[in-house]
Scaffold this active site. Structure first.
Site, mmCIF file in Angstrom:
data_model
loop_
_atom_site.group_PDB
_atom_site.id
_atom_site.type_symbol
_atom_site.label_atom_id
_atom_site.label_comp_id
_atom_site.label_asym_id
_atom_site.label_seq_id
_atom_site.Cartn_x
_atom_site.Cartn_y
_atom_site.Cartn_z
ATOM 1 N N ASN A 10 4.782 129.042 8.033
ATOM 2 C CA ASN A 10 3.803 128.194 7.171
ATOM 3 C C ASN A 10 2.820 127.649 7.529
ATOM 4 O O ASN A 10 2.776 127.085 8.819
ATOM 5 C CB ASN A 10 4.725 127.207 6.227
ATOM 6 C CG ASN A 10 5.645 127.872 5.327
ATOM 7 O OD1 ASN A 10 5.617 128.989 4.752
ATOM 8 N ND2 ASN A 10 6.905 127.216 5.086
ATOM 9 N N GLY A 40 11.430 128.692 9.637
ATOM 10 C CA GLY A 40 11.832 129.650 10.451
ATOM 11 C C GLY A 40 10.868 129.478 11.795
ATOM 12 O O GLY A 40 11.476 129.473 13.134
ATOM 13 N N GLU A 138 13.590 130.859 3.335
ATOM 14 C CA GLU A 138 12.351 130.600 2.982
ATOM 15 C C GLU A 138 11.710 132.409 3.080
ATOM 16 O O GLU A 138 10.563 132.399 2.800
ATOM 17 C CB GLU A 138 11.546 129.984 3.822
ATOM 18 C CG GLU A 138 11.747 128.471 3.822
ATOM 19 C CD GLU A 138 10.923 127.436 4.238
ATOM 20 O OE1 GLU A 138 9.888 127.784 5.255
ATOM 21 O OE2 GLU A 138 10.572 126.439 3.975
ATOM 22 N N ASN A 181 22.686 120.755 5.436
ATOM 23 C CA ASN A 181 22.587 119.244 5.365
ATOM 24 C C ASN A 181 23.366 118.742 4.098
ATOM 25 O O ASN A 181 24.006 119.620 3.241
ATOM 26 C CB ASN A 181 21.137 118.910 5.371
ATOM 27 C CG ASN A 181 20.488 119.313 4.091
ATOM 28 O OD1 ASN A 181 20.924 119.847 3.145
ATOM 29 N ND2 ASN A 181 19.121 119.017 4.338
ATOM 30 N N GLY A 225 24.535 111.491 11.665
ATOM 31 C CA GLY A 225 25.113 112.164 12.858
ATOM 32 C C GLY A 225 25.366 113.659 12.152
ATOM 33 O O GLY A 225 24.801 113.992 11.494
ATOM 34 N N ASP A 253 14.963 121.209 11.793
ATOM 35 C CA ASP A 253 14.752 122.557 12.448
ATOM 36 C C ASP A 253 14.791 122.267 14.110
ATOM 37 O O ASP A 253 15.333 123.378 14.739
ATOM 38 C CB ASP A 253 13.188 123.017 12.083
ATOM 39 C CG ASP A 253 12.928 123.095 10.661
ATOM 40 O OD1 ASP A 253 14.224 123.579 9.829
ATOM 41 O OD2 ASP A 253 12.023 122.921 10.213
HETATM 42 O O1 RIB Z 1 11.650 122.221 7.783
HETATM 43 C C1 RIB Z 1 10.170 121.592 7.852
HETATM 44 C C2 RIB Z 1 9.306 122.761 7.113
HETATM 45 O O2 RIB Z 1 9.790 123.040 5.793
HETATM 46 C C3 RIB Z 1 7.872 122.473 7.285
HETATM 47 O O3 RIB Z 1 7.216 122.820 8.313
HETATM 48 C C4 RIB Z 1 7.451 123.400 5.885
HETATM 49 O O4 RIB Z 1 6.506 124.525 6.357
HETATM 50 C C5 RIB Z 1 8.607 123.653 5.093
HETATM 51 O O5 RIB Z 1 8.716 125.037 5.404
#
Ligand code: RIB
Length: 308
Positions: A10, A40, A138, A181, A225, A253
């Protein structure tokens, strides 16, 4: 052993705001920047920055070539990223609250949702039995990709983020490691009695009821945590702090990429969780998603008591 991450790329449009805009309100942003993002791509970047060999598969429009070049510069194999000539790249409109660093995101999927079956087959045929396939939520075709991966003897790791009702219909019995989460765990529990504030035991029991016994569950809890629950038992690990949060985008991520990279390097679960927590804590002290992910030496330095 190889890791293929089949996931989104993205363009993140980030606005710094006093508070997340309310219905009917018009709000002036304090700052605006464009960053590389996508769950991703962020996870692939984190894997690479942590030192793991990783290939990324996905789809961008012509406007997203710079995202692919950026991933490649970090050492990610981008041979399986297709450039779509018709649709634009996915993008996110992200509001980041000045004081807390917390965010709110509107996502436009763009060509992340145009993954075609032949791209799936080509990518997965490049892997060997036992290789790892990493997925988020996504891109389209998650059920098909999971089924194809199971047929090829791959080990699947799924982070069903962002959570949507479709996740409940995914073949979760084909997932070896499920990373969720609180929000995703509550969604998977599917029980109105289980709310965001539910106790960890209740959340894990709810998620466990959706996946086989041998599936590992990694529950990430932000400042609370993380908990790893699997055949070897349950392991809790605290969050770490590297300073005040500026922007929490991409922290999850970063956690996932660093956790998997440590696993691939043969580290024990405690070390994997600690390295992931350290990397995520550094990430939130910096603006942006991919740009905020720390390098391996910065994580080493932080864990060694130094200032990266
Ligand atoms: O996890 C963060 C991401 O979620 C962002 O970078 C945004 O693009 C969304 O996909």
């Amino acid at each position: 052993m190889a890791v293929l991450n089949f996931g989104s790329l993205n363009i993140d449009h980030v606005y710094h705001v006093d508070h997340v805009v309310r219905p009917g309100e018009t709000l002036a942003g304090r700052g605006y920047r464009v960053f590389a993002g996508g769950k991703g791509a962020n996870q692939s970047a984190a894997l690479a920055l942590a030192g793991a060999p990783v290939a990324h598969a996905g789809r961008v429009g012509r406007d997203g070539r710079w995202l692919v070049d950026g991933l490649s510069a970090l050492g990610v194999d981008v041979a399986h990223v297709v450039v779509d000539e018709e649709e634009p790249t996915g993008h996110a409109v992200i509001q980041v609250e000045e004081e807390s660093g917390e965010n709110a995101i509107v996502l436009f999927p763009g060509c992340n949702q145009r993954i075609a079956p032949d791209q799936v087959r080509t990518c997965l045929s490049s892997l060997d039995i036992g290789d790892i396939l990493l997925l988020q939520n996504e891109i389209n075709g998650i059920s098909e990709i999971l089924s194809e991966a199971a047929g090829r003897g791959l080990r699947a790791c799924l982070n069903p983020a962002p959570y949507g009702p479709e996740v409940a219909d995914y073949p979760l019995d084909r997932v070896d490691l499920l990373i969720v989460n609180r929000t995703e765990a509550v969604g998977l529990c599917g029980d109105p009695a289980v709310a965001e504030e539910a106790e960890v035991g209740q959340l894990l029991a709810g998620v466990r009821s959706r996946v086989p016994e041998q599936t590992e569950i990694l529950l990430t809890l932000g400042a609370g945590g993380a908990v790893l629950d699997g055949p070897a038992g349950r392991l809790c690990s605290p969050a770490l702090s590297a300073g005040a949060a500026v922007d929490t985008t991409g922290a999850g991520d970063t956690f996932i990429g660093y956790f998997l990279a440590a696993r691939l390097a043969g580290a024990g679960d405690e070390t994997c969780l600690r390295r992931a927590a350290a990397a995520a804590s550094l990430c939130v002290t910096r603006p942006g998603a991919r740009d905020a992910i720390p390098r391996r030496d910065e994580v080493d330095c932080f864990l060694g008591g130094g200032t990266p």
